[in-house]
Design an enzyme around this catalytic site. Structure first.
Site, mmCIF file in Angstrom:
data_model
loop_
_atom_site.group_PDB
_atom_site.id
_atom_site.type_symbol
_atom_site.label_atom_id
_atom_site.label_comp_id
_atom_site.label_asym_id
_atom_site.label_seq_id
_atom_site.Cartn_x
_atom_site.Cartn_y
_atom_site.Cartn_z
ATOM 1 N N ARG A 26 0.820 -1.221 0.000
ATOM 2 C CA ARG A 26 0.000 0.000 0.000
ATOM 3 C C ARG A 26 0.842 1.253 0.000
ATOM 4 O O ARG A 26 0.421 2.312 -0.431
ATOM 5 C CB ARG A 26 -0.886 0.020 1.254
ATOM 6 C CG ARG A 26 -1.983 -1.007 1.189
ATOM 7 C CD ARG A 26 -2.658 -1.125 2.521
ATOM 8 N NE ARG A 26 -1.771 -1.832 3.453
ATOM 9 C CZ ARG A 26 -2.199 -2.684 4.377
ATOM 10 N NH1 ARG A 26 -3.481 -2.896 4.537
ATOM 11 N NH2 ARG A 26 -1.356 -3.301 5.180
ATOM 12 N N HIS B 203 10.466 -21.664 8.863
ATOM 13 C CA HIS B 203 11.844 -21.397 8.411
ATOM 14 C C HIS B 203 12.870 -22.297 9.121
ATOM 15 O O HIS B 203 13.970 -22.481 8.631
ATOM 16 C CB HIS B 203 12.203 -19.912 8.529
ATOM 17 C CG HIS B 203 12.573 -19.483 9.914
ATOM 18 N ND1 HIS B 203 11.639 -19.148 10.855
ATOM 19 C CD2 HIS B 203 13.768 -19.330 10.515
ATOM 20 C CE1 HIS B 203 12.247 -18.821 11.973
ATOM 21 N NE2 HIS B 203 13.551 -18.912 11.802
ATOM 22 N N LYS C 285 16.867 -24.642 7.868
ATOM 23 C CA LYS C 285 18.206 -24.555 8.466
ATOM 24 C C LYS C 285 18.983 -25.826 8.141
ATOM 25 O O LYS C 285 18.462 -26.939 8.249
ATOM 26 C CB LYS C 285 18.108 -24.375 9.987
ATOM 27 C CG LYS C 285 17.555 -22.998 10.386
ATOM 28 C CD LYS C 285 17.517 -22.863 11.894
ATOM 29 C CE LYS C 285 16.706 -21.658 12.338
ATOM 30 N NZ LYS C 285 17.363 -20.386 12.196
ATOM 31 N N GLU D 71 16.400 -18.067 23.124
ATOM 32 C CA GLU D 71 16.786 -16.822 22.450
ATOM 33 C C GLU D 71 17.226 -15.801 23.488
ATOM 34 O O GLU D 71 16.655 -15.733 24.573
ATOM 35 C CB GLU D 71 15.600 -16.261 21.680
ATOM 36 C CG GLU D 71 15.138 -17.140 20.554
ATOM 37 C CD GLU D 71 14.034 -16.468 19.769
ATOM 38 O OE1 GLU D 71 14.335 -15.771 18.805
ATOM 39 O OE2 GLU D 71 12.865 -16.616 20.167
ATOM 40 N N ASP E 164 3.974 -19.032 19.072
ATOM 41 C CA ASP E 164 5.037 -18.457 18.231
ATOM 42 C C ASP E 164 6.141 -19.476 17.915
ATOM 43 O O ASP E 164 6.698 -19.465 16.829
ATOM 44 C CB ASP E 164 5.638 -17.251 18.971
ATOM 45 C CG ASP E 164 6.641 -16.495 18.130
ATOM 46 O OD1 ASP E 164 6.310 -16.151 16.980
ATOM 47 O OD2 ASP E 164 7.778 -16.262 18.608
ATOM 48 N N HIS F 73 8.131 -24.534 15.202
ATOM 49 C CA HIS F 73 9.538 -24.928 15.167
ATOM 50 C C HIS F 73 9.854 -26.123 16.083
ATOM 51 O O HIS F 73 10.512 -27.075 15.677
ATOM 52 C CB HIS F 73 10.439 -23.755 15.569
ATOM 53 C CG HIS F 73 10.141 -22.487 14.817
ATOM 54 N ND1 HIS F 73 9.753 -22.479 13.507
ATOM 55 C CD2 HIS F 73 10.177 -21.183 15.192
ATOM 56 C CE1 HIS F 73 9.572 -21.234 13.109
ATOM 57 N NE2 HIS F 73 9.814 -20.429 14.120
ATOM 58 N N LYS G 230 12.336 -16.413 25.471
ATOM 59 C CA LYS G 230 13.054 -15.182 25.111
ATOM 60 C C LYS G 230 13.858 -14.731 26.331
ATOM 61 O O LYS G 230 13.522 -15.068 27.458
ATOM 62 C CB LYS G 230 12.054 -14.066 24.771
ATOM 63 C CG LYS G 230 11.090 -14.418 23.650
ATOM 64 C CD LYS G 230 11.615 -13.998 22.311
ATOM 65 C CE LYS G 230 10.580 -14.215 21.227
ATOM 66 N NZ LYS G 230 11.174 -14.272 19.890
HETATM 67 C C1 BG6 Z 1 10.138 -16.821 14.496
HETATM 68 C C2 BG6 Z 1 9.465 -16.304 15.733
HETATM 69 O O1 BG6 Z 1 9.316 -17.763 13.855
HETATM 70 O O2 BG6 Z 1 11.358 -17.455 14.856
HETATM 71 C C3 BG6 Z 1 10.382 -15.351 16.478
HETATM 72 O O3 BG6 Z 1 8.276 -15.620 15.367
HETATM 73 C C4 BG6 Z 1 11.713 -15.990 16.744
HETATM 74 O O4 BG6 Z 1 9.787 -14.921 17.695
HETATM 75 C C5 BG6 Z 1 12.283 -16.583 15.475
HETATM 76 O O5 BG6 Z 1 12.580 -14.995 17.244
HETATM 77 C C6 BG6 Z 1 13.515 -17.394 15.778
HETATM 78 O O6 BG6 Z 1 14.119 -17.757 14.580
HETATM 79 P P1 BG6 Z 1 15.683 -17.946 14.477
HETATM 80 O O7 BG6 Z 1 15.917 -18.429 13.093
HETATM 81 O O8 BG6 Z 1 16.289 -16.616 14.764
HETATM 82 O O9 BG6 Z 1 16.033 -18.941 15.525
#
Ligand code: BG6
Length: 509
Positions: A50, A186, A190, A224, A243, A248, A348
């Site tokens: 947008r 994602h 890896k 993290e 999340d 993951h 986190k």
């Molecule tokens: C994301 C989450 O899917 O993965 C984030 O929404 C998280 O909160 C992230 O920080 C972690 O990914 P990576 O590749 O940095 O371990």
């Protein structure tokens, strides 16, 4: 730029093209692909958003992202200019037919110019609230009609619970066949995560002991150091379970626990993974408090720096009840894993950024060494380090040199960095390459997503029904709330101190 004539012409459309994901992940990955793997000779990126911004200014913004985040980031202007001329910006409202009409016209024009039909990849890099709407517009505009060539890529979250995930999957199925839908997790891109399959099924050494007879328990840690950065608004509506665990961590569990695949085929692998999710013992609503731990970070210190509490982060309400840490004890009820606990934890603001899977083997059935020899004895453990260190560590017992019989744990290490000259590709490079090549192995199928939600629903429901009274319950810089140990100690288990491949050795806590 490396092009490949074997690849079909490709139009890569990014909805949310002016957003963060595009400049931090998608464009850097595309640029890396263009420098290494090669992109189709006829290739075009159309970013739809947008925001009012001229094409030159838009490309300049992307260039900054590429310089910062691409592996080949120190790109000379010449290399970037070659790629940039394939990038176009289409300003439009995501909910207006006119946007899709214009997009259709641009696609048709490119195909005419190339004298060939093109793959059309529609990437949803928008807020999730648009995940249902954009596909419907695409479908109605006839843009996804070619089942062989049109594909849609969706980022997580796929819904926020079982019901909403099913609803979204239904909407997607109205316009797209399952083979056209690429749901990204994602983590699966890896290198080290993919290596779990190679390690388990390309070596005859470990598979025979990869079961309840030899494995005592398994821990999966995704810790993290970062807090909210600028994502407080999104995160507060999600929390660690939605999340990280739903996607993951459960995907890691599937890769560690799945049965061997018969062939390296997308559906075969995904079938084996979904079998694991179906075998996970449901946690009854009234047992959730015994099988899970939730936490929220307060103020604290990390690496000598003061960090603020979650409730002080931008976009987070001062009385937020959202969990920034989650731990679960799960069991996979099948022949291989019956009664072996799988402990999952993620959070986190932990002391270190580390993702790893630790397989803790059982003690020897009979201790034949004298007690004095085994004072430092620890059971064998195999640790798969996913990030930031990438590798595998096997700890076992060895005789300490000297005239006395003393056994000590020692480590055997494989480190990606030391063994391979090429650095690991960024997850998005792998995943985008797979989308272009129509390989769905590393993507989530609808039934996988729904099975993952299904097993977490009692936890979500129970947590909602009894809001936490003790948040914040861990200081920034700690490994989660104290009660996290409680999940394991009853069974005599412990969370491992994460491995540092650069030099540390795995110990028990
Ligand atoms: C994301 C989450 O899917 O993965 C984030 O929404 C998280 O909160 C992230 O920080 C972690 O990914 P990576 O590749 O940095 O371990």
């Amino acid at each position: 730029m490396r092009t490949n004539d074997q690849l079909e012409p490709n139009i890569f459309v990014i909805f949310g093209g002016a957003g963060d994901l595009t400049s931090r992940k998608l464009m850097p990955a595309m640029f890396d692909l263009s420098q290494s793997h090669a992109i189709p000779a006829h290739f075009s990126i159309i970013a739809v958003d947008r925001v009012e911004i001229g094409e030159d200014a838009f490309r300049k913004r992307l260039y900054e992202g590429v310089r910062k985040f691409a592996l080949h980031g120190k790109a000379a202007v010449k290399e970037w200019t070659e790629v940039a001329r394939h990038i176009h910006y289409l300003q439009g409202d995501f909910k207006a037919n006119a946007t899709y009409k214009e997009l259709g016209a641009q696609c048709a024009k490119l195909e005419k110019e190339w004298g060939s039909k093109a793959q059309r990849i529609f990437y949803m890099a928008t807020p999730p609230s648009l995940f249902g709407e954009i596909p419907s517009f695409l479908y109605r505009a006839g843009l996804a009609a070619d089942r062989e060539r049109a594909r849609i890529v969706i980022e997580k979250p796929i819904g926020s619970d079982l019901e909403s995930a099913r609803a979204l999957n239904r909407i997607l199925a109205e316009g797209f066949h399952e083979s056209q839908i690429f749901r990204i997790d994602h983590y699966l891109g890896k290198e080290t995560v993919q290596n779990i399959l190679a390690f388990r099924f390309a070596n005859p050494l470990f598979e025979p002991i990869w079961n309840r007879r030899y494995v005592d328990y398994v821990t999966i840690t995704v810790a993290e150091q970062v807090g909210m950065e600028h994502r407080g608004g999104y995160y507060d509506g999600a929390g660690a379970l939605r999340d990280m665990v739903q996607n993951h961590l459960l995907q890691l569990l599937c890769l560690v626990a799945m049965e061997p695949m018969v062939s390296f085929n997308a559906d075969e692998i995904r079938n084996k993974k979904v079998d694991v999710l179906h075998a996970v013992r449901p946690i009854p609503f009234d047992a959730v408090h015994r099988s899970t731990v939730r936490g929220q970070y307060g103020k604290g210190w990390i690496d000598g720096k003061k960090v603020r509490a979650y409730r002080e982060e931008a976009g987070v309400p001062p009385d937020s009840q959202t969990e920034t840490f989650a731990a679960l004890r799960l069991f996979v009820d099948n022949w291989r894993w019956q009664d072996v606990p799988f402990y999952l934890r993620t959070g986190k603001r932990m002391p270190r950024q580390v993702s790893e899977v630790a397989i803790q083997f059982r003690a020897v059935p009979h201790q034949s060494f004298p007690t004095e020899a085994t004072l430092d004895w620890q059971p064998s453990r195999l640790v798969i380090s996913i990030q930031p260190d990438e590798g595998i560590t096997l700890r076992f017992q060895a005789k300490h040199p000297g005239e006395k019989l003393v056994l000590r744990p020692v480590d055997m290490r494989f480190s990606y960095r030391e063994s391979f000259a090429t650095p690991s590709a960024e997850a998005y490079v792998t995943l985008l390459w797979d989308v272009i090549n129509h390989d769905a192995t590393l993507f989530m199928r609808a039934d996988q997503v729904e099975a993952a939600w299904q097993l977490l629903m009692p936890v979500l429901d129970a947590w909602k029904a009894s809001p936490p009274s003790d948040f914040p319950n861990y200081a920034g810089g700690a490994w989660g709330p104290d009660s996290t140990q409680g999940l394991l100690v009853q069974q005599g288990h412990s969370w491992p101190v994460p491995v540092e491949l650069a030099g540390g050795s795995p110990q028990g806590t």
